[in-house]
Write an enzyme that holds these catalytic residues in place. Structure first.
Site, short mmCIF file in Angstrom:
data_model
loop_
_atom_site.label_atom_id
_atom_site.label_comp_id
_atom_site.label_asym_id
_atom_site.label_seq_id
_atom_site.Cartn_x
_atom_site.Cartn_y
_atom_site.Cartn_z
N LYS A 96 -12.11 -6.35 -2.36
CA LYS A 96 -13.34 -6.51 -1.54
C LYS A 96 -14.59 -6.24 -2.37
CE LYS A 96 -11.15 -5.64 2.93
NZ LYS A 96 -9.77 -5.34 2.47
N ALA A 144 0.87 -3.25 12.17
CA ALA A 144 0.46 -1.90 12.56
C ALA A 144 -0.90 -1.86 13.23
CB ALA A 144 0.48 -0.97 11.35
N GLN A 145 -1.81 -2.75 12.83
CA GLN A 145 -3.15 -2.76 13.43
C GLN A 145 -3.20 -3.55 14.74
OE1 GLN A 145 -6.74 -3.23 11.00
NE2 GLN A 145 -5.45 -3.07 9.18
N GLY A 146 -2.11 -4.19 15.10
CA GLY A 146 -2.06 -4.87 16.39
C GLY A 146 -2.07 -6.38 16.36
N ARG A 154 2.37 -1.93 6.61
CA ARG A 154 3.15 -0.79 7.08
C ARG A 154 4.40 -1.18 7.87
NH1 ARG A 154 -1.76 2.26 9.82
NH2 ARG A 154 -2.68 0.17 9.56
N ASP A 169 0.82 -1.21 0.00
CA ASP A 169 0.00 0.00 0.00
C ASP A 169 0.86 1.26 0.00
OD1 ASP A 169 -2.31 -1.59 0.12
OD2 ASP A 169 -2.18 -1.72 2.30
N ALA A 213 -18.03 -5.96 -3.90
CA ALA A 213 -19.30 -5.95 -3.18
C ALA A 213 -20.34 -5.13 -3.93
CB ALA A 213 -19.11 -5.39 -1.77
N ASP A 214 -20.89 -5.69 -4.99
CA ASP A 214 -21.87 -4.95 -5.80
C ASP A 214 -22.84 -5.96 -6.41
OD1 ASP A 214 -23.09 -2.88 -7.43
OD2 ASP A 214 -21.21 -1.77 -7.15
#
Length: 222
Positions: free
Chosen positions: A67, A178-180, A198, A15, A69-70
Protein backbone atom coordinates in the site's frame (compact mmCIF):
# COMPACT_ATOMS: atom_id res chain seq x y z
CA UNK A 1 0.70 -11.10 -17.79
CA UNK A 2 1.88 -10.41 -14.25
CA UNK A 3 -0.51 -12.91 -12.67
CA UNK A 4 -1.74 -16.06 -14.34
CA UNK A 5 -5.34 -16.41 -15.44
CA UNK A 6 -7.29 -17.32 -12.28
CA UNK A 7 -8.15 -20.96 -11.73
CA UNK A 8 -9.05 -21.17 -8.05
CA UNK A 9 -9.58 -17.36 -7.77
CA UNK A 10 -7.80 -17.61 -4.38
CA UNK A 11 -4.94 -15.30 -3.43
CA UNK A 12 -3.54 -16.42 -0.09
CA UNK A 13 -2.79 -13.56 2.33
CA UNK A 14 0.30 -15.02 3.97
CA UNK A 15 0.22 -13.05 7.22
CA UNK A 16 1.69 -15.77 9.44
CA UNK A 17 3.88 -14.92 12.43
CA UNK A 18 7.03 -16.61 11.14
CA UNK A 19 8.71 -17.78 7.95
CA UNK A 20 8.46 -21.36 9.19
CA UNK A 21 4.69 -21.04 9.51
CA UNK A 22 4.50 -19.48 6.04
CA UNK A 23 6.39 -22.36 4.45
CA UNK A 24 4.24 -24.89 6.28
CA UNK A 25 1.01 -23.35 4.98
CA UNK A 26 2.39 -23.11 1.45
CA UNK A 27 3.57 -26.72 1.52
CA UNK A 28 -0.10 -27.61 2.05
CA UNK A 29 -1.71 -25.20 -0.40
CA UNK A 30 0.60 -23.79 -3.08
CA UNK A 31 -0.69 -26.12 -5.82
CA UNK A 32 -4.32 -25.17 -5.14
CA UNK A 33 -4.10 -21.37 -5.10
CA UNK A 34 -3.40 -18.74 -7.75
CA UNK A 35 -1.09 -16.39 -5.88
CA UNK A 36 0.33 -15.28 -2.53
CA UNK A 37 -0.01 -11.80 -1.01
CA UNK A 38 2.48 -10.42 1.50
CA UNK A 39 1.75 -7.53 3.83
CA UNK A 40 4.39 -5.63 5.82
CA UNK A 41 4.53 -7.54 9.17
CA UNK A 42 6.05 -10.82 7.95
CA UNK A 43 8.41 -9.03 5.54
CA UNK A 44 9.55 -6.57 8.21
CA UNK A 45 10.22 -9.47 10.57
CA UNK A 46 11.90 -11.85 8.14
CA UNK A 47 13.29 -9.50 5.51
CA UNK A 48 12.45 -8.87 1.86
CA UNK A 49 14.36 -12.03 0.96
CA UNK A 50 11.35 -14.11 2.05
CA UNK A 51 9.63 -13.04 -1.17
CA UNK A 52 12.59 -14.27 -3.19
CA UNK A 53 12.79 -17.54 -1.24
CA UNK A 54 9.12 -18.35 -1.70
CA UNK A 55 9.19 -17.36 -5.36
CA UNK A 56 12.11 -19.69 -6.00
CA UNK A 57 10.77 -22.62 -4.00
CA UNK A 58 7.11 -22.64 -5.01
CA UNK A 59 7.20 -20.92 -8.43
CA UNK A 60 4.04 -19.06 -7.44
CA UNK A 61 2.86 -15.56 -8.28
CA UNK A 62 3.45 -13.01 -5.51
CA UNK A 63 1.79 -9.67 -4.74
CA UNK A 64 3.48 -7.22 -2.36
CA UNK A 65 0.61 -5.55 -0.53
CA UNK A 66 2.66 -2.63 0.72
CA UNK A 67 0.00 0.00 0.00
CA UNK A 68 2.67 2.44 -1.11
CA UNK A 69 1.70 5.97 -0.12
CA UNK A 70 4.47 8.56 0.08
CA UNK A 71 6.27 11.15 -2.01
CA UNK A 72 7.50 9.93 -5.35
CA UNK A 73 11.18 9.47 -4.46
CA UNK A 74 10.22 7.10 -1.63
CA UNK A 75 7.49 5.32 -3.58
CA UNK A 76 9.86 4.70 -6.45
CA UNK A 77 12.54 3.21 -4.20
CA UNK A 78 10.02 0.83 -2.65
CA UNK A 79 8.80 -0.32 -6.06
CA UNK A 80 12.37 -0.86 -7.26
CA UNK A 81 13.22 -2.99 -4.20
CA UNK A 82 10.06 -5.06 -4.55
CA UNK A 83 10.67 -5.53 -8.27
CA UNK A 84 14.18 -6.86 -7.59
CA UNK A 85 12.82 -9.26 -4.95
CA UNK A 86 10.91 -11.15 -7.62
CA UNK A 87 7.37 -10.08 -6.75
CA UNK A 88 4.95 -9.98 -9.66
CA UNK A 89 2.78 -7.06 -8.51
CA UNK A 90 2.64 -4.35 -5.88
CA UNK A 91 -0.30 -2.49 -4.32
CA UNK A 92 -0.20 1.31 -4.12
CA UNK A 93 -2.71 3.81 -2.76
CA UNK A 94 -4.72 5.83 -5.26
CA UNK A 95 -4.70 8.94 -3.09
CA UNK A 96 -1.02 9.64 -3.89
CA UNK A 97 -2.29 11.17 -7.12
CA UNK A 98 -1.78 10.73 -10.83
CA UNK A 99 1.72 12.23 -10.95
CA UNK A 100 3.10 9.84 -8.32
CA UNK A 101 1.29 6.91 -9.91
CA UNK A 102 2.72 7.71 -13.32
CA UNK A 103 6.22 7.76 -11.84
CA UNK A 104 5.57 4.38 -10.23
CA UNK A 105 4.47 3.05 -13.61
CA UNK A 106 7.75 4.24 -15.11
CA UNK A 107 9.76 2.50 -12.39
CA UNK A 108 7.64 -0.64 -12.75
CA UNK A 109 8.61 -0.56 -16.44
CA UNK A 110 6.16 -3.34 -17.29
CA UNK A 111 8.26 -5.71 -15.14
CA UNK A 112 5.90 -5.66 -12.17
CA UNK A 113 2.15 -5.04 -12.06
CA UNK A 114 0.77 -1.99 -10.27
CA UNK A 115 -2.52 -2.47 -8.40
CA UNK A 116 -4.26 0.66 -7.13
CA UNK A 117 -6.05 0.53 -3.77
CA UNK A 118 -9.51 2.11 -3.89
CA UNK A 119 -10.82 1.78 -0.34
CA UNK A 120 -10.01 -0.32 2.71
CA UNK A 121 -12.27 -3.17 3.81
CA UNK A 122 -12.55 -1.86 7.36
CA UNK A 123 -15.21 0.65 8.52
CA UNK A 124 -12.56 3.37 8.33
CA UNK A 125 -12.46 2.86 4.59
CA UNK A 126 -15.86 4.53 4.44
CA UNK A 127 -14.77 7.70 6.27
CA UNK A 128 -12.53 9.33 3.67
CA UNK A 129 -11.41 7.11 0.80
CA UNK A 130 -14.97 6.10 -0.14
CA UNK A 131 -15.55 9.68 -1.29
CA UNK A 132 -12.85 9.31 -3.94
CA UNK A 133 -12.76 5.56 -4.52
CA UNK A 134 -14.37 5.77 -7.96
CA UNK A 135 -11.77 8.33 -8.99
CA UNK A 136 -9.02 6.00 -7.75
CA UNK A 137 -10.51 3.29 -9.97
CA UNK A 138 -10.51 5.73 -12.90
CA UNK A 139 -6.79 6.31 -12.29
CA UNK A 140 -6.25 2.67 -13.19
CA UNK A 141 -7.29 3.43 -16.76
CA UNK A 142 -5.59 6.83 -16.84
CA UNK A 143 -2.19 5.42 -15.80
CA UNK A 144 -2.70 2.05 -17.49
CA UNK A 145 -2.09 0.26 -14.21
CA UNK A 146 -2.54 -3.50 -14.01
CA UNK A 147 -5.65 -3.35 -11.86
CA UNK A 148 -7.27 -2.28 -8.61
CA UNK A 149 -8.05 -3.52 -5.14
CA UNK A 150 -11.75 -3.46 -4.28
CA UNK A 151 -13.28 -4.41 -0.90
CA UNK A 152 -14.56 -7.97 -0.70
CA UNK A 153 -16.73 -6.82 2.19
CA UNK A 154 -18.72 -4.64 -0.25
CA UNK A 155 -19.66 -6.54 -3.44
CA UNK A 156 -21.63 -3.56 -4.71
CA UNK A 157 -18.38 -1.60 -4.90
CA UNK A 158 -16.70 -4.38 -6.86
CA UNK A 159 -19.51 -4.24 -9.42
CA UNK A 160 -19.26 -0.46 -9.68
CA UNK A 161 -15.50 -0.49 -10.12
CA UNK A 162 -15.67 -3.26 -12.71
CA UNK A 163 -17.93 -1.03 -14.79
CA UNK A 164 -15.37 1.76 -14.45
CA UNK A 165 -12.20 -0.16 -15.32
CA UNK A 166 -13.70 -2.57 -17.86
CA UNK A 167 -12.85 -6.21 -18.39
CA UNK A 168 -9.16 -5.97 -19.29
CA UNK A 169 -7.92 -4.83 -15.86
CA UNK A 170 -7.84 -7.12 -12.83
CA UNK A 171 -9.62 -6.74 -9.50
CA UNK A 172 -8.25 -8.25 -6.31
CA UNK A 173 -10.55 -8.18 -3.29
CA UNK A 174 -9.43 -8.17 0.33
CA UNK A 175 -11.54 -8.92 3.40
CA UNK A 176 -12.87 -12.31 2.31
CA UNK A 177 -13.32 -14.79 5.14
CA UNK A 178 -12.41 -13.52 8.60
CA UNK A 179 -13.49 -9.94 7.84
CA UNK A 180 -16.88 -11.09 6.60
CA UNK A 181 -16.56 -11.00 2.83
CA UNK A 182 -18.12 -13.97 1.03
CA UNK A 183 -15.90 -15.81 -1.47
CA UNK A 184 -18.61 -16.68 -3.97
CA UNK A 185 -20.25 -13.25 -3.86
CA UNK A 186 -16.88 -11.55 -4.33
CA UNK A 187 -16.14 -13.47 -7.52
CA UNK A 188 -19.72 -13.12 -8.77
CA UNK A 189 -19.46 -9.36 -8.30
CA UNK A 190 -16.52 -9.21 -10.69
CA UNK A 191 -13.32 -9.81 -8.73
CA UNK A 192 -10.64 -11.95 -10.35
CA UNK A 193 -8.98 -12.92 -7.08
CA UNK A 194 -10.37 -13.10 -3.55
CA UNK A 195 -7.71 -12.48 -0.94
CA UNK A 196 -8.18 -14.98 1.89
CA UNK A 197 -5.87 -15.19 4.88
CA UNK A 198 -6.82 -16.19 8.39
CA UNK A 199 -9.54 -18.57 7.21
CA UNK A 200 -6.79 -20.63 5.59
CA UNK A 201 -3.58 -20.15 7.58
CA UNK A 202 -5.20 -20.33 11.03
CA UNK A 203 -6.95 -23.58 10.17
CA UNK A 204 -5.77 -26.94 11.48
CA UNK A 205 -6.00 -28.21 7.90
CA UNK A 206 -5.28 -25.39 5.41
CA UNK A 207 -5.33 -27.71 2.42
CA UNK A 208 -8.81 -28.97 3.18
CA UNK A 209 -10.07 -25.42 3.65
CA UNK A 210 -8.79 -24.46 0.19
CA UNK A 211 -10.30 -27.61 -1.32
CA UNK A 212 -13.64 -26.75 0.28
CA UNK A 213 -13.47 -23.18 -1.04
CA UNK A 214 -12.70 -24.42 -4.55
CA UNK A 215 -15.63 -26.83 -4.43
CA UNK A 216 -17.92 -24.14 -3.07
CA UNK A 217 -17.04 -21.82 -5.94
CA UNK A 218 -17.53 -24.52 -8.58
CA UNK A 219 -20.96 -25.40 -7.17
CA UNK A 220 -22.16 -21.82 -7.22
CA UNK A 221 -20.59 -20.41 -10.37
CA UNK A 222 -22.65 -22.21 -12.99
Amino acid sequence: MFLDKPKSHIMLALDTDTKEDAFKVLDDTYDLIDAVKFNYPLVLKEGISIITEIKQKYKIKIVADFKVADVSVTNNRIVEIVKKSGADAIMVHGFIGSDALQEIMEVANNEIGVIIVTELTSPGGLEFTRTFSSQFAELCNFTNAYGIQAPGTRPEQIKKFRNIIGTEKIIVSCGVGAQGGDFVETIRAGADYAIIGRTIYESQNPRQVVINLNQQLKRNLV
